[in-house]
Every structure is written in structure tokens, then in C-alpha cells.
Design a protein around this motif. Structure first.
Motif, PDB file in Angstrom:
ATOM      1  N   THR A 266       1.136  -0.847  -0.300  1.00 39.92           N
ATOM      2  CA  THR A 266      -0.102   0.192  -0.149  1.00 39.92           C
ATOM      3  C   THR A 266       1.290   0.965   0.071  1.00 39.92           C
ATOM      4  N   PRO A 267       0.454   2.161  -0.423  1.00 38.50           N
ATOM      5  CA  PRO A 267      -0.683   2.007  -1.780  1.00 38.50           C
ATOM      6  C   PRO A 267      -0.812   1.998  -2.618  1.00 38.50           C
ATOM      7  N   THR A 268      -1.491   1.273  -3.610  1.00 42.99           N
ATOM      8  CA  THR A 268      -1.539   0.796  -4.509  1.00 42.99           C
ATOM      9  C   THR A 268      -2.301   1.058  -5.612  1.00 42.99           C
ATOM     10  N   ALA A 269      -2.516   1.816  -6.451  1.00 41.77           N
ATOM     11  CA  ALA A 269      -3.120   2.698  -6.988  1.00 41.77           C
ATOM     12  C   ALA A 269      -3.342   2.612  -8.623  1.00 41.77           C
ATOM     13  N   LYS A 270      -4.756   1.856  -9.295  1.00 40.52           N
ATOM     14  CA  LYS A 270      -4.792   1.165 -10.662  1.00 40.52           C
ATOM     15  C   LYS A 270      -5.837   2.679 -10.614  1.00 40.52           C
ATOM     16  N   VAL A 271      -5.772   3.227 -13.062  1.00 39.22           N
ATOM     17  CA  VAL A 271      -6.526   3.793 -13.402  1.00 39.22           C
ATOM     18  C   VAL A 271      -7.080   2.774 -14.558  1.00 39.22           C
ATOM     19  N   ASN A 272      -8.611   2.570 -14.544  1.00 33.31           N
ATOM     20  CA  ASN A 272      -9.193   2.028 -15.478  1.00 33.31           C
ATOM     21  C   ASN A 272      -8.632   0.328 -15.720  1.00 33.31           C
ATOM     22  N   GLY A 273      -7.999   0.166 -14.447  1.00 38.43           N
ATOM     23  CA  GLY A 273      -8.043  -1.380 -14.220  1.00 38.43           C
ATOM     24  C   GLY A 273      -6.240  -1.481 -14.298  1.00 38.43           C
ATOM     25  N   GLN A 274      -5.904  -0.997 -14.073  1.00 41.76           N
ATOM     26  CA  GLN A 274      -4.200  -0.388 -15.077  1.00 41.76           C
ATOM     27  C   GLN A 274      -3.639  -0.187 -13.956  1.00 41.76           C
ATOM     28  N   LEU A 275      -3.143  -1.048 -12.693  1.00 40.60           N
ATOM     29  CA  LEU A 275      -1.745  -0.558 -12.423  1.00 40.60           C
ATOM     30  C   LEU A 275      -0.859   1.172 -12.781  1.00 40.60           C
ATOM     31  N   VAL A 276      -0.725   1.892 -12.103  1.00 44.26           N
ATOM     32  CA  VAL A 276      -0.211   3.011 -11.962  1.00 44.26           C
ATOM     33  C   VAL A 276       1.176   2.472 -10.692  1.00 44.26           C
ATOM     34  N   ASP A 277       1.664   3.411 -11.430  1.00 43.84           N
ATOM     35  CA  ASP A 277       3.361   4.319 -10.781  1.00 43.84           C
ATOM     36  C   ASP A 277       3.129   5.325  -9.669  1.00 43.84           C
ATOM     37  N   PRO A 278       2.211   5.076  -8.185  1.00 43.61           N
ATOM     38  CA  PRO A 278       1.824   6.180  -7.112  1.00 43.61           C
ATOM     39  C   PRO A 278       1.943   7.870  -7.662  1.00 43.61           C
ATOM     40  N   ALA A 279       3.569   7.822  -7.666  1.00 45.14           N
ATOM     41  CA  ALA A 279       4.736   9.199  -8.629  1.00 45.14           C
ATOM     42  C   ALA A 279       4.269   9.412  -9.432  1.00 45.14           C
ATOM     43  N   ALA A 280       3.454   8.724 -10.406  1.00 44.37           N
ATOM     44  CA  ALA A 280       2.579   9.121 -11.974  1.00 44.37           C
ATOM     45  C   ALA A 280       1.500   9.321 -11.732  1.00 44.37           C
TER      46      ALA A 280
END
Length: 242
Positions: free
Chosen positions: A215-229
Motif C-alpha cells: 500500500t498504497p496501490t493505485a489502478k486507473v481503469n484497471g491498470q496498475l500505475v506508479d503512485p508517483a505518476a
């Protein structure tokens, strides 16, 4: 304190976070990467400890998803955030992006699916702070979406250090009633441990079905994204959806 004053205080805290975010983005990338790797390396121990106690599983009154998330907003871009309220990197993420998340939600661009999970219970001297705080946040969501966001913000503002006992339940209630303006139903929900079982299912779903390793884990439209970006990824998705 009157409810209106509490709401004003919560709004003031959001504005303070927005100002802090401009500074934090400069150093966010390196810190978040190290923290996620550390949490991922210890994840298995945290899950094992969470399974030591079985709680009744109650479905929240708040709108949720079939992947154990509190659903906030109704925009076309789907954001999934996996968070632990004891996680320092999650606090950094919230400090950095809270204002962006609020703006995207308010303008109808995104739906944010918050997955509160408990992988750091082992770091609260047996009090299961991650579970208790996450369950209290779901209690806040039963009152409303904005109340959940404000309570999340307030919990991170008061975040205890790892390897301490964390905030007790009375303090979790006080933050909700005095800082956010939540009422008796919220207090009863926390006292009754209503959503501790649901938190356990959320944690199992995240780690077993959604392949969350930290954690944190972030996904945008189901795709894993780098939290820094994260912000750039969301803005790109919003532009593509328009």
C-alpha cells in the motif's frame, strides 16, 4: 462545536492539504517507492495476523463494489486505491493527491473505489489499528461520500506512528464527531465493531484476487500505475474519456 463549524474545519483541513501537496510532489516519488517495497515484503505476515480473529461480516450501508471498495463519485474513469490507515506512504499519497481526487470527483470525471485494507495490524502492538481504523472509515461512509473523504483526511492527519498502539476507539470516534461532524449512528457503528469482518474480507480480496502486494496501490481503469505518476495517469485517462 456546532455541525456547521465542524464542516468548516474539515473544509479548512482540505485546503491545508492542497497547499501541502504542491510541496510534497517534489519528493514523493522516491519515498513512495521505498515504502511500497517495504510493505510488500512484509505483507504475508500481516495477512496471517489478520486471520487470527473472526468477526461477523456485515455489508455496509454505503455504496460498495463487489471487490470490497467504498465507491465515491460517478465519473467514467475508474480509480482503485488500496490503502492502510497506518501506512506512512498512504498518508503521503493522500497528502499529495487529496485535492486532485476531490476536484475530479466534484467535476464528475472519476469514480474512486477506496479499498481500505489491513496489512499493518502487526505494527500496532496487538490493538489491530489498521482493522479498527479501516472499519471506522467504512462507518463514516455510511453517512455519506464526503464524510468518508473528510474522515480519511482526518485519520491521516492524526496518523499514529508504526509500532505504537495507535489511536483507541474513543479517539477514532472523537475524530469523527468533532472533526468531521458525524453523529450517534457513526459512534454506534464503531463501538459495535460493525465492519471489522468486512475489512478482513476486503484485505483477503485485495491480496488473493486483486494481486495487491503493498500500500498504497493505485489502478486507473484497471491498470496498475506508479503512485508517483498517479495524477498524470488520471489526467490522461480523463482526456481519453472526454
Amino acid at each position: 462545536m456546532a455541525t456547521s463549524s465542524r464542516k468548516q474545519a474539515a473544509a479548512a483541513l482540505r485546503r491545508q492539504r492542497e497547499a501541502e501537496a504542491r510541496r510534497k510532489r517534489i519528493v514523493f516519488g522516491v519515498a513512495i517507492g521505498a515504502a511500497v517495497l517495504l510493505v510488500g515484503g512484509l505483507l504475508g505476515v500481516g495477512i496471517w495476523m489478520n486471520r487470527e480473529v473472526d468477526y461477523e461480516v456485515n455489508e455496509p450501508a454505503a455504496e460498495t463494489t463487489d471487490t470490497h471498495a467504498v465507491k465515491i463519485g460517478d465519473g467514467p474513469v475508474q480509480i482503485d486505491l488500496y490503502i492502510d490507515y497506518l501506512c506512512p506512504a498512504c498518508k503521503e499519497f493522500e497528502d499529495t493527491y487529496a485535492a486532485d481526487l476531490q476536484r475530479w470527483i466534484d467535476d464528475g470525471s472519476v469514480t474512486v473505489n477506496y479499498h481500505p485494507i489491513a496489512i499493518l495490524d502487526r505494527l500496532s502492538q496487538g490493538t489491530r489499528y489498521s482493522t479498527r481504523a479501516g472499519a471506522a472509515a467504512v462507518c463514516a461512509a455510511d453517512t455519506g461520500q464526503q464524510e468518508f473523504l473528510d474522515y480519511t483526511l482526518a485519520l491521516y492527519a492524526a496518523q499514529p506512528a508504526e509500532n505504537t498502539r495507535g489511536l483507541d476507539d474513543d479517539e477514532l470516534e472523537r475524530i469523527g464527531t468533532e472533526d468531521v461532524g458525524l453523529g450517534a449512528a457513526f459512534e454506534a457503528c464503531v463501538e459495535d465493531e460493525t465492519y471489522r469482518g468486512w475489512l478482513g474480507e476486503s484485505t483477503a480480496s485485495a491480496t488473493n484476487e486483486q494481486s495487491v502486494t503493498g500500500t498504497p496501490t493505485a489502478k486507473v481503469n484497471g491498470q496498475l500505475v506508479d503512485p508517483a505518476a498517479f495524477a498524470d495517469s488520471v489526467e490522461t485517462a480523463i482526456a481519453s474519456a472526454s
